[in-house]
Design a protein around this motif. Structure first.
Motif, PDB file in Angstrom:
ATOM      1  N   SER A 184      52.915 -29.225 -37.353  1.00 13.83           N
ATOM      2  CA  SER A 184      53.285 -30.448 -36.626  1.00 13.83           C
ATOM      3  C   SER A 184      52.671 -31.655 -37.331  1.00 13.83           C
ATOM      4  CB  SER A 184      52.772 -30.374 -35.200  1.00 13.83           C
ATOM      5  OG  SER A 184      51.400 -30.084 -35.178  1.00 13.83           O
ATOM      6  N   GLY A 188      49.825 -19.548 -36.293  1.00 13.04           N
ATOM      7  CA  GLY A 188      49.494 -20.361 -37.464  1.00 13.04           C
ATOM      8  C   GLY A 188      48.392 -21.374 -37.217  1.00 13.04           C
ATOM      9  N   ALA A 189      47.737 -21.291 -36.025  1.00  9.64           N
ATOM     10  CA  ALA A 189      46.641 -22.215 -35.662  1.00  9.64           C
ATOM     11  C   ALA A 189      47.077 -23.672 -35.768  1.00  9.64           C
ATOM     12  CB  ALA A 189      45.398 -21.945 -36.532  1.00  9.64           C
ATOM     13  N   ASP A 190      48.307 -23.915 -35.353  1.00 13.56           N
ATOM     14  CA  ASP A 190      48.875 -25.256 -35.442  1.00 13.56           C
ATOM     15  C   ASP A 190      48.933 -25.889 -34.047  1.00 13.56           C
ATOM     16  OD1 ASP A 190      50.367 -27.524 -35.926  1.00 13.56           O
ATOM     17  OD2 ASP A 190      52.261 -26.456 -36.218  1.00 13.56           O
ATOM     18  N   PRO A 191      48.231 -26.986 -33.824  1.00 10.01           N
ATOM     19  CA  PRO A 191      48.279 -27.641 -32.495  1.00 10.01           C
ATOM     20  C   PRO A 191      49.593 -28.368 -32.270  1.00 10.01           C
ATOM     21  CG  PRO A 191      46.837 -28.878 -33.970  1.00 10.01           C
ATOM     22  CD  PRO A 191      47.308 -27.678 -34.759  1.00 10.01           C
ATOM     23  N   ASN A 192      50.683 -27.638 -32.278  1.00 10.05           N
ATOM     24  CA  ASN A 192      52.026 -28.217 -32.231  1.00 10.05           C
ATOM     25  C   ASN A 192      52.429 -28.478 -30.784  1.00 10.05           C
ATOM     26  OD1 ASN A 192      54.816 -28.730 -32.428  1.00 10.05           O
ATOM     27  ND2 ASN A 192      54.912 -27.551 -34.338  1.00 10.05           N
ATOM     28  N   TRP A 193      51.875 -29.551 -30.206  1.00 10.53           N
ATOM     29  CA  TRP A 193      52.105 -29.840 -28.786  1.00 10.53           C
ATOM     30  C   TRP A 193      53.562 -30.188 -28.500  1.00 10.53           C
ATOM     31  CZ3 TRP A 193      54.175 -34.527 -28.323  1.00 10.53           C
ATOM     32  CH2 TRP A 193      53.916 -35.454 -29.344  1.00 10.53           C
ATOM     33  N   GLY A 194      54.292 -30.621 -29.519  1.00 14.74           N
ATOM     34  CA  GLY A 194      55.705 -30.963 -29.327  1.00 14.74           C
ATOM     35  C   GLY A 194      56.491 -29.766 -28.811  1.00 14.74           C
ATOM     36  N   ARG A 195      56.155 -28.579 -29.332  1.00 18.55           N
ATOM     37  CA  ARG A 195      56.836 -27.368 -28.872  1.00 18.55           C
ATOM     38  C   ARG A 195      56.451 -27.034 -27.441  1.00 18.55           C
ATOM     39  NH1 ARG A 195      56.076 -23.583 -34.317  1.00 18.55           N
ATOM     40  NH2 ARG A 195      57.345 -24.887 -35.695  1.00 18.55           N
ATOM     41  N   ALA A 198      53.412 -21.021 -33.565  1.00 22.39           N
ATOM     42  CA  ALA A 198      52.497 -22.132 -33.878  1.00 22.39           C
ATOM     43  C   ALA A 198      51.053 -21.696 -33.660  1.00 22.39           C
ATOM     44  CB  ALA A 198      52.832 -23.359 -33.016  1.00 22.39           C
ATOM     45  N   GLN A 202      43.108 -33.221 -35.861  1.00 23.01           N
ATOM     46  CA  GLN A 202      44.029 -32.117 -36.142  1.00 23.01           C
ATOM     47  C   GLN A 202      43.296 -30.923 -36.779  1.00 23.01           C
ATOM     48  OE1 GLN A 202      47.547 -33.082 -35.903  1.00 23.01           O
ATOM     49  NE2 GLN A 202      48.481 -31.176 -36.567  1.00 23.01           N
ATOM     50  N   ALA A 241      54.987 -20.464 -38.252  1.00 26.45           N
ATOM     51  CA  ALA A 241      53.528 -20.516 -38.222  1.00 26.45           C
ATOM     52  C   ALA A 241      53.045 -21.542 -39.244  1.00 26.45           C
ATOM     53  CB  ALA A 241      52.952 -19.141 -38.537  1.00 26.45           C
TER      54      ALA A 241
END
Lengths: 399, 399
Positions: B399, A311-318, A308, A354, B395
């Motif tokens: 989310s 991929g610069a994804d703020p995927n806080w769920g993970r 994540a 986001q 990636a």
């Protein structure tokens, strides 16, 4: 207040140390054999891999540390001398003896380290030739940091000065490590020299404590190597009054030693195989320090979090799934920040921008702060993102 | 001897079960809401995620299983209903109630499952509309396996028939799971229906035992999900004499249930995110079964082993390093085979044809056999290779 500062230097900066490196033809046209040498026998402390398949030099080095004194460390890269049976042990001992003969040292004061491919025997003729080319007067000190690398992209060195009872004490560290990094004690090869005067048992205790919050808190790929080792040599040439337990000097020196270990550990994480970003995870509000460290390491080691962030994804769920995976207690009140942006409060999502946060995740250092609101203890871990390049390196770096 | 055979079928093949699926607009133009319905109340057994951050439906389903009886399972994909606070719990209960009203069931006999993105609330108007379109007479049974998928590439179903005391009993299973797969109990969503007559406590014990060697022995990425669940419904419509503990029938039924779980688990591993190969690791000669399973899972979960296999590299060093990392005992006598080729004997490398073995590693199924020669116990684990595609999926799956 501890008076210390980072300086330009290398592993031979502390008084009474020299270093050298040479090309022993283990690698193609690159330095692959390195030496650290102290003018006088030094107190030595060490920590070692917990992997049950330990490399041949590990037992030899444990004996050196048990003796409490070391004057030289000889390191080869390219070949790990692990899973090499009796022949590997014989070769490690022969390396120790050859180095001792060359510099007129007590063999039991020579530590031997190897890193590289598992299962190959050391070509002892090449090692012998390489040792014959090493010298205490070459002044080729920076070569050492280069000679110990394998898949690392950069050398990793740090040097600090600290004032101990009116004397300037220097502490220098160098390490390597890029893959098979998930130390359960210490990571890969780390060497620290200091001219401080300090008794060996005190140095060992200090190192063992510091390791837990520094080298043991980094992970690149979840794999603990067969060769992990960190050695500290303290030769007393700074001529400081001996550092005694629980004094101000003790604290000052320990602070600097901890910073050296932490700096080195972060350099390894940042240079993780294929990494584009250093990830730092701070866990606070935990009921105990061990839980805080464990949770921090779980987050930073999660493949899903690592990809994540690539991929610069703020995927806080993970992130919070990783917390829940190892927490031994309920976590109904997590406060989570990514790059300083609040994304979760009382374990419930909050609105955040986001796109803006995704932009911030393109920076070279990503910081995740998780407050569990369930105590006062904290812990930090460091790692790196998981990238196409990681897969490429490890699918193509053939055995 | 157990008389059983695989048949073409689906989750509605056991007598007295129907299934359906619909598009509730949670996903774009794909089935995303599925139903399993039994004509009569069925004994239900379940195992659940150990993640402390459990999804909202998990507690609800634990209550259903504690009651021992279920008649329907409603599943949505796209949204995990995890980390959704009180609103998430309310929505799970509302889903349960709406389904019960639609089919005139006792709400406490309805299990609710969700899978997908963490932290988003279920759009209850869409769920309600979706439920209104579900029917016990649609005959849209294969849609269920499709409706529960997220990043999965293929549906995962298996059906067996087994003879129990002169009657034909059918056992059918369906599951989903591709990422966040490292079950510490059960993986993702797995549903098994059977028309066998068996008491609930017996069914639960059987499932709990079987889970340990099947779903709990697969790993894709080392991350344990917030939503993992496996539910078994047994409605007794095969009209067999009730299966009693420690009988021949008990063994026959357990064998088939274990095969169904293992088949489903392997399908998840083979369809791991980005995977090109299924990896099976068999550890034998261990002092205890738990160690054998732990070591097998460590090998199959090692990023370094996974990338080596992606690269068709017989890198046995990474395999035995993984063994040493978790073995609680010394391992001086490992015998290691990769694709049937001996690469290590007495923990020492043996000569093998590197090119030939590399060619064998290009097959779709890779088998690693490690004999520790330190006891009589064994364990198996399944996983997949780590590829560029895995990184891409995780990636880019934002989310």
């Amino acid at each position: 207040m501890t008076k210390f500062k980072a300086i330009k230097g290398n592993i031979a900066s502390p008084k009474g140390f020299t270093a050298d490196a040479t090309h022993a033809e283990l690698k193609f046209q690159k330095l692959d054999l390195g030496l650290i040498l102290s003018d006088v026998p030094a107190a030595v402390a060490g920590v070692f891999t917990t992997n049950k398949v330990a490399a041949a030099p590990i037992d030899l080095d444990k004996a050196v540390v048990a003796g409490g004194v070391a004057q030289a460390i000889i390191v080869n890269s390219a070949i790990a001398n692990a899973v090499t049976g009796d022949e590997g042990i014989t070769n490690a001992k022969k390396t120790q003896r050859l180095l001792a003969e060359k510099f007129d040292l007590n063999p039991s004061h020579v530590a031997v380290c190897s890193t590289g491919v598992i299962g190959k025997q050391l070509p002892m003729d090449k090692i012998a030739l390489g040792i014959s080319k090493l010298s205490a007067e070459n002044g080729h000190t920076n070569g050492f940091a280069e000679a110990i690398l394998t898949t690392d992209l950069v050398t990793k060195e740090v040097t600090y000065e600290v004032e101990i009872a009116g004397k300037t004490v220097t502490v220098a560290g160098v390490c390597k490590g890029s893959g098979m990094i998930h130390p359960n004690m210490a990571t890969m090869l780390g060497f620290i020299t200091t001219d401080a005067k300090i008794a060996q048992p005190l140095l060992q205790n200090m190192l063992s404590e510091i390791i837990e919050t520094t080298f043991n808190q980094i992970t690149v790929d979840g794999d603990t190597s067969t060769n992990d080792i960190v050695l500290v040599m303290a030769n007393g040439q700074a001529d400081n009054a001996e550092i005694l337990v629980d004094t101000e000097d003790y604290q000052a020196f320990k602070t600097v030693l901890a910073i050296v270990c932490q700096d080195l550990a972060k350099k390894i994480a940042a240079d993780g195989e294929g990494a584009t970003k250093l990830i730092e995870v701070n866990v606070t509000g935990a009921p105990d320090e061990l839980s805080a460290r464990l949770i921090a390491k779980q987050i930073v080691g999660s493949s899903l979090v690592k990809t994540a962030i690539f991929g610069a994804d703020p995927n806080w769920g993970r992130v919070i799934s990783a917390i829940g995976q190892v927490a031994a207690f309920d976590v109904p009140d997590i406060e989570l920040e990514i790059q300083g942006d609040l994304v979760l409060l009382h374990s419930t999502p909050v609105d955040f921008d986001q796109a803006e946060l995704s932009e911030k995740l393109k920076e070279k250092i990503v910081v995740i702060d998780a407050d569990l609101n369930n105590g006062t203890q904290s812990g930090t871990a460091w790692g790196c993102d998981l990238t196409y390049k990681y897969v490429e390196i490890n699918a193509l770096y053939h055995s």
